[in-house]
Motif scaffolding. Structure first.
Motif, short mmCIF file in Angstrom:
data_model
loop_
_atom_site.label_atom_id
_atom_site.label_comp_id
_atom_site.label_asym_id
_atom_site.label_seq_id
_atom_site.Cartn_x
_atom_site.Cartn_y
_atom_site.Cartn_z
N GLY A 81 0.81 -1.22 0.00
CA GLY A 81 0.00 0.00 0.00
C GLY A 81 0.84 1.26 0.00
N LEU A 82 1.91 1.24 0.75
CA LEU A 82 2.72 2.46 0.89
C LEU A 82 3.64 2.69 -0.30
N LEU A 135 -4.66 9.94 5.71
CA LEU A 135 -3.65 10.42 6.65
C LEU A 135 -2.68 11.27 5.82
N VAL A 136 -2.51 12.51 6.24
CA VAL A 136 -1.74 13.47 5.45
C VAL A 136 -0.39 13.71 6.10
N SER A 137 0.66 13.64 5.31
CA SER A 137 2.01 13.95 5.80
C SER A 137 2.14 15.48 5.85
N THR A 138 2.44 16.02 7.04
CA THR A 138 2.48 17.49 7.19
C THR A 138 3.82 18.07 6.76
N LYS A 139 4.78 17.20 6.39
CA LYS A 139 6.09 17.69 5.94
C LYS A 139 6.75 16.61 5.07
N PRO A 140 7.78 16.97 4.32
CA PRO A 140 8.51 15.93 3.61
C PRO A 140 9.21 15.06 4.65
N GLN A 141 9.11 13.75 4.50
CA GLN A 141 9.72 12.88 5.51
C GLN A 141 9.92 11.47 4.95
N THR A 175 -0.84 12.09 0.79
CA THR A 175 -1.78 11.39 1.68
C THR A 175 -1.69 9.87 1.52
N ILE A 176 -2.08 9.19 2.59
CA ILE A 176 -2.33 7.75 2.55
C ILE A 176 -3.85 7.61 2.62
N HIS A 177 -4.44 7.01 1.61
CA HIS A 177 -5.90 6.83 1.58
C HIS A 177 -6.22 5.57 2.40
#
Ligand code: TRP
Length: 318
Positions: A26-27, A255-261, A277-279
């Motif tokens: 998924g990722l 789920l939204v990533s709030t920064k590059p990581q 985002t991860i749906h």
């Protein structure tokens, strides 16, 4: 646990290897996704229970209200001496309402992938309704399963509450209805709880509660991946986002990533852009008509709708 299913379970469905493979799959997909069945570990199941009690989350309350008000009318449609077969029964709280109203039900077959949950609640049900044959069946209800031989000749009524059907893609929902038709057989009755399309503000609030329980529930998926797969998701760097897509008539949860990581999962490095985002889940909403059309396409005829205007319990006949 009043809404659980084969894809909503705290029990390992396959192995940890399957979990890891599903997560990595998924990722590394584009866009990123995670399978919603992994929401329901012990912590996730407890959070979901709290969601059902939130003031903003109306579906559980509405469905239980409809069942309470209409159980006698529903039970009147049941063939005498029938077996009530619940798909993904969890705590059996909703079935109990039907069973209390329908003296005609001879057997209750609770199908759930989690044997633990089944045993606890069913023991109590047996004490409360001594005339009823209670039969737990540990199985994935989305796959074919056999009705126990001693109950196989009883006329069948299916029960699938919780708008769990809304968590399937429409094509999968039709496939599930068809499959349930095969399990239940000709002439069977099927009660299906389905959330209705409604005012977008009401929908939005139901998946964005003030107390942030739905956000915790969504983020628990990452916490679980950290716990069980030794990943290093920084939970503070991901946000819950849920919105209604009117075109597809569905709530999407992300789920939204709030920064590059970068995150490390089971030897893999997963890169996130800011705002990527991860749906994690969809919850499709149907009108009475759009659900009946779907049911017809899957070999069912609509016979009745029990609704309070917010939620609908459909009675279908095969
Ligand atoms: N099927 C229900 C719904 O879509 C329950 C559910 C599944 C849920 N995932 C959820 C509820 C996430 C709140 C948040 O509403």
């Amino acid at each position: 646990m009043n809404i659980r299913s084969a894809f909503q379970t705290g029990q390992p469905i396959g192995t940890q290897d399957t979990f890891a493979a599903d997560v990595i799959g998924g990722l590394t997909a584009q866009p990123k996704t995670l399978p919603p069945k992994y929401f329901y570990d012990l912590a996730g199941s407890a959070l979901f229970e709290r969601i059902t009690e939130l003031p903003e989350y109306y579906p559980t309350r509405c469905e239980i209200g409809i069942l309470r008000d209409q159980a006698p009318a529903m039970a009147a449609m049941f063939p005498p001496g029938c077996a009530l077969i619940e798909f993904g029964s969890g705590s059996s709280r909703k079935a109990r309402i039907l069973l209390g109203a329908g003296a005609t039900v001879a057997a209750y077959i609770a199908v759930d992938i989690s044997g633990d949950f089944l045993q606890q609640d069913l023991a109590q049900l047996e004490r409360d309704l001594p005339h009823l044959k209670v039969h737990p069946l540990v199985a994935d209800f989305t796959k074919p399963f056999a009705i126990p031989q001693k109950l196989a000749t009883l006329p069948r009524v299916g029960f699938f509450p919780g708008s769990t059907i809304g968590n399937f893609e429409p094509a999968e929902a039709a496939a599930f209805l068809r499959h349930a038709g095969q399990v239940l057989g000709r002439g069977a009755l099927f009660l299906v709880g389905v959330d209705l399309v409604k005012d977008q503000t009401v929908l939005h609030r139901a998946y964005n509660d003030c107390a942030g329980v739905t956000a915790q529930f969504n983020l628990n998926l990452l916490a679980r991946i950290n716990r069980e797969l030794g990943a290093d998701f920084d939970l503070a760097a991901f946000e819950h986002r849920a919105f209604f897509d009117a075109e597809q008539s569905r709530i999407e949860m992300h789920l939204v990533s709030t920064k590059p990581q970068q995150v490390h999962v089971n030897g893999a490095t997963i890169a996130f852009r800011r705002d990527e985002t991860i749906h994690t889940e969809n919850s499709y909403k149907y009108t009475v008509d759009s659900f009946q059309t779907l049911a017809c396409s899957a070999g069912w005829s609509p016979v009745e709708v029990f609704s309070d205007g917010l939620f609908a319990v459909h009675a279908l006949r095969r």
